[in-house]
Design an enzyme around this catalytic site. Structure first.
Site, PDB file in Angstrom:
ATOM      1  N   TRP A 187      30.448  28.947  43.830  1.00 14.07           N
ATOM      2  CA  TRP A 187      30.042  27.593  44.214  1.00 14.07           C
ATOM      3  C   TRP A 187      31.163  26.567  44.085  1.00 14.07           C
ATOM      4  O   TRP A 187      31.053  25.465  44.607  1.00 14.07           O
ATOM      5  CB  TRP A 187      28.885  27.123  43.314  1.00 14.07           C
ATOM      6  CG  TRP A 187      29.145  27.367  41.851  1.00 14.07           C
ATOM      7  CD1 TRP A 187      28.722  28.415  41.104  1.00 14.07           C
ATOM      8  CD2 TRP A 187      29.939  26.556  40.966  1.00 14.07           C
ATOM      9  NE1 TRP A 187      29.200  28.327  39.814  1.00 14.07           N
ATOM     10  CE2 TRP A 187      29.939  27.188  39.705  1.00 14.07           C
ATOM     11  CE3 TRP A 187      30.642  25.359  41.117  1.00 14.07           C
ATOM     12  CZ2 TRP A 187      30.617  26.669  38.604  1.00 14.07           C
ATOM     13  CZ3 TRP A 187      31.328  24.841  40.022  1.00 14.07           C
ATOM     14  CH2 TRP A 187      31.305  25.491  38.785  1.00 14.07           C
ATOM     15  N   ASN A 188      32.257  26.877  43.375  1.00 18.42           N
ATOM     16  CA  ASN A 188      33.161  25.789  42.984  1.00 18.42           C
ATOM     17  C   ASN A 188      34.014  25.237  44.134  1.00 18.42           C
ATOM     18  O   ASN A 188      34.332  24.050  44.154  1.00 18.42           O
ATOM     19  CB  ASN A 188      34.034  26.203  41.796  1.00 18.42           C
ATOM     20  CG  ASN A 188      34.842  27.455  42.053  1.00 18.42           C
ATOM     21  OD1 ASN A 188      34.440  28.328  42.805  1.00 18.42           O
ATOM     22  ND2 ASN A 188      35.994  27.543  41.414  1.00 18.42           N
TER      23      ASN A 188
ATOM     24  N   LYS B 220      27.191  36.390  51.089  1.00 21.93           N
ATOM     25  CA  LYS B 220      26.244  36.135  50.008  1.00 21.93           C
ATOM     26  C   LYS B 220      26.871  35.033  49.160  1.00 21.93           C
ATOM     27  O   LYS B 220      27.779  35.280  48.351  1.00 21.93           O
ATOM     28  CB  LYS B 220      25.998  37.401  49.181  1.00 21.93           C
ATOM     29  CG  LYS B 220      24.844  37.252  48.165  1.00 21.93           C
ATOM     30  CD  LYS B 220      25.251  36.459  46.967  1.00 21.93           C
ATOM     31  CE  LYS B 220      24.086  36.233  46.016  1.00 21.93           C
ATOM     32  NZ  LYS B 220      24.197  34.992  45.248  1.00 21.93           N
ATOM     33  N   HIS B 221      26.423  33.805  49.372  1.00 22.04           N
ATOM     34  CA  HIS B 221      27.007  32.677  48.655  1.00 22.04           C
ATOM     35  C   HIS B 221      26.260  32.447  47.343  1.00 22.04           C
ATOM     36  O   HIS B 221      25.189  33.013  47.097  1.00 22.04           O
ATOM     37  CB  HIS B 221      26.940  31.422  49.527  1.00 22.04           C
ATOM     38  CG  HIS B 221      28.134  30.529  49.384  1.00 22.04           C
ATOM     39  ND1 HIS B 221      28.812  30.372  48.190  1.00 22.04           N
ATOM     40  CD2 HIS B 221      28.773  29.720  50.281  1.00 22.04           C
ATOM     41  CE1 HIS B 221      29.815  29.519  48.357  1.00 22.04           C
ATOM     42  NE2 HIS B 221      29.823  29.114  49.611  1.00 22.04           N
ATOM     43  N   ALA B 222      26.847  31.596  46.484  1.00 25.25           N
ATOM     44  CA  ALA B 222      26.202  31.242  45.227  1.00 25.25           C
ATOM     45  C   ALA B 222      24.869  30.558  45.503  1.00 25.25           C
ATOM     46  O   ALA B 222      24.730  29.787  46.460  1.00 25.25           O
ATOM     47  CB  ALA B 222      27.107  30.326  44.412  1.00 25.25           C
ATOM     48  N   SER B 223      23.913  30.812  44.640  1.00 22.37           N
ATOM     49  CA  SER B 223      22.545  30.348  44.889  1.00 22.37           C
ATOM     50  C   SER B 223      22.378  28.837  44.772  1.00 22.37           C
ATOM     51  O   SER B 223      21.363  28.300  45.217  1.00 22.37           O
ATOM     52  CB  SER B 223      21.574  31.044  43.923  1.00 22.37           C
ATOM     53  OG  SER B 223      21.552  32.436  44.158  1.00 22.37           O
TER      54      SER B 223
ATOM     55  N   GLU C 228      38.952  38.489  43.439  1.00 24.38           N
ATOM     56  CA  GLU C 228      39.668  37.334  42.884  1.00 24.38           C
ATOM     57  C   GLU C 228      38.789  36.790  41.779  1.00 24.38           C
ATOM     58  O   GLU C 228      37.741  36.201  42.053  1.00 24.38           O
ATOM     59  CB  GLU C 228      39.943  36.293  43.973  1.00 24.38           C
ATOM     60  CG  GLU C 228      40.932  35.219  43.547  1.00 24.38           C
ATOM     61  CD  GLU C 228      40.263  34.018  42.910  1.00 24.38           C
ATOM     62  OE1 GLU C 228      40.262  33.940  41.658  1.00 24.38           O
ATOM     63  OE2 GLU C 228      39.749  33.172  43.650  1.00 24.38           O
TER      64      GLU C 228
ATOM     65  N   CYS D 159      39.411  28.475  39.042  1.00 21.87           N
ATOM     66  CA  CYS D 159      40.025  29.637  38.405  1.00 21.87           C
ATOM     67  C   CYS D 159      41.525  29.460  38.262  1.00 21.87           C
ATOM     68  O   CYS D 159      42.137  30.032  37.356  1.00 21.87           O
ATOM     69  CB  CYS D 159      39.700  30.903  39.187  1.00 21.87           C
ATOM     70  SG  CYS D 159      40.087  30.799  40.939  1.00 21.87           S
TER      71      CYS D 159
ATOM     72  N   GLU E 170      38.292  31.876  29.245  1.00 20.43           N
ATOM     73  CA  GLU E 170      38.481  30.931  30.337  1.00 20.43           C
ATOM     74  C   GLU E 170      37.571  29.727  30.103  1.00 20.43           C
ATOM     75  O   GLU E 170      36.354  29.874  29.978  1.00 20.43           O
ATOM     76  CB  GLU E 170      38.148  31.554  31.688  1.00 20.43           C
ATOM     77  CG  GLU E 170      38.355  30.578  32.838  1.00 20.43           C
ATOM     78  CD  GLU E 170      38.112  31.181  34.206  1.00 20.43           C
ATOM     79  OE1 GLU E 170      38.664  30.651  35.189  1.00 20.43           O
ATOM     80  OE2 GLU E 170      37.375  32.184  34.289  1.00 20.43           O
TER      81      GLU E 170
END
Length: 471
Positions: A129-130, A153-156, A227, A261, A358
């Protein structure tokens, strides 16, 4: 599937997820479309990418506002993201024919031998999502140019962005089935990967997600590019220009609300520059405006979700408990929405959370080192290896230094970034494979060897000039 504004907590829109029948239909359409899409001349596919770039620029404000509403990105940074998506489309529209041209290889005098770069088929992209548009387009542009078809398939939490990407591609003329959004949860990804019609998978996301995707894809003998996360070092040598470096450091840590990231996370500073840098860095972080991401003057907006902010704050608290000094920020803001201020930790123990995990938010950990050797050792003392940067008044010294970084993307006097013209990716637990440039477009192709023999040779037995057992 709900889209929720992180600043207000309001539901923006509700979307019907795709059930089993809808996913089956999408997979069938993708497999069927692949044949005709791959058969199109590459110049035609590239012209559709040019049209996509034009539409993205026309819709910059619309898509920027959508990103800001769904995940809290400051709106000026969201506009820049849309522009970057247009750039990657233009880049591959121009460069893909050259990057995928047959490569002639010299072998025998009476043979023509070459490598042909041919598409694999439907490729599944599992995206976060970022950077909800950019991370998809850096997959979509090269793969559509190459003749693959895409399944997203993207972030929900960014379904609106997922559907907008499908919309702009289709409006540009990319046919139905060549790029399809699947509104499904993460629990259904394994089944899609295992489907025989899916030929490869790429994921941008967390290390656990990458391991799960790689395990399933490996079992199915399918190519993957991963990634994953990063804990990028930002090394400040003793001769670095402090004011300029501190300004760059503040942006490198807080861009995209710190949720990147490749954001600089560990600031490793030579002792001769330490006090001056920490003072300047603290002032830069303290001067940033935290607020409504739709406001043009906002530098840092809310975190994308409340739970992410709580996890970040827990890392800060555990690092302070371990002995670090809290110099700037360090407490969630007393206002509606998951707002976390730019935060500076000094005297950070090397075994504390801010050093070993992280931190996915605007939290900077600073370390003091005595010399270059100690700086390099600390920079490489991480399970991650995505990006790294060094800052110095001597570019030649910087280049010698970055060659010893154990990372995929290494910069001198520049914060780590992705650029369509150069390969992007990491090593160690930051993943494998490359995106962007000619290296990225060749990840999901069949590097087909073609040998054309002119004549049958003098001996007539078909052996030619094989050496050994023919293997």
């Amino acid at each position: 599937m709900e889209s929720v504004n992180p600043e207000t907590g309001d539901v923006i829109a509700t979307y019907d997820g795709h059930d089993g029948a809808a996913v089956e239909s999408a997979l069938s359409d993708a497999a069927e479309r692949f044949e005709s899409w791959a058969a199109r001349p590459i110049q035609e596919r590239c012209r559709l990418l040019e049209r996509t770039a034009d539409l993205l620029r026309e819709r910059t404000d619309e898509y920027a506002e959508l990103m800001t509403r769904e995940m809290g990105k400051p709106v000026d940074q969201a506009r820049a993201e849309v522009e970057k998506c247009a750039w990657v489309c233009d880049y591959y529209a121009e460069r893909a024919p050259e990057q995928l041209a047959d490569e002639t290889i010299g072998t025998e005098a009476d043979a023509r031998t070459l490598v042909s770069y041919e598409p694999l088929g439907p490729v599944l992209a599992v995206m976060p999502w970022n950077f909800p548009l950019w991370q998809v387009f850096r997959f979509a542009a090269p793969n559509l140019a190459a003749g693959n078809v895409g399944l997203l398939k993207h972030a929900s939490n960014v379904p609106g962005c997922a559907l907008a990407i499908e919309e702009v591609l289709h409006d540009a003329g990319v046919p139905e089935g060549a790029f399809t959004t699947l509104l499904i949860g993460s629990d259904r990804v394994d089944d899609v990967i295992a489907d025989d019609r899916v030929r490869a998978v790429t994921l941008t996301g967390s290390e656990p997600a990458g391991r799960a995707v790689a395990e399933t894809a490996g079992r199915e003998l399918k190519k993957t590019v991963l990634e994953l996360g990063g804990s990028d070092p930002f090394v400040v040598l003793d001769d670095a220009p402090i004011a300029e470096t501190a300004e760059k450091a503040a942006y490198a840590r807080t861009q995209n609300n710190g949720q990147s990231c490749i954001a600089a996370k560990r600031f490793i500073v030579h002792t001769d520059a330490y006090d001056e840098f920490v003072g300047a860095f603290a002032a830069e972080l303290d001067a940033l405006t935290v607020g409504d991401p739709t406001d043009e003057d906002t530098d840092v907006g809310p975190q994308a979700r409340e739970d992410l902010m709580r996890e970040l704050h827990d890392q800060v608290e555990r690092t302070v408990e371990a002995g670090a000094t809290l110099s700037v920020g360090g407490e969630p803001l007393d206002r509606d929405g998951p707002y976390y201020p730019p935060t500076l930790l000094t005297d950070v123990p090397v075994d504390s959370p801010a050093a070993t995990e992280e931190t996915f938010g605007p939290v900077a950990a600073v370390f003091e080192v005595a010399d270059e050797a100690e700086a390099l050792a600390l920079a490489n003392d991480t399970s991650f290896g995505l990006g790294a940067s060094v800052w110095t008044d001597d570019p030649d010294r910087g280049e010698r230094f970055v060659r010893r970084f154990d990372a995929g993307c290494c910069f001198v006097n520049e914060y780590v970034k992705s650029d369509p013209r150069v390969p992007f990716g990491g090593v160690k637990n930051s993943g494998y494979g490359r995106e962007l440039s000619r290296h990225g477009i060749r990840e999901f192709v069949n590097r087909k060897t073609i040998w054309v023999q002119h004549g049958f040779g003098d001996d007539g037995d078909g052996a030619g000039t094989d050496r050994g057992d023919g293997s």
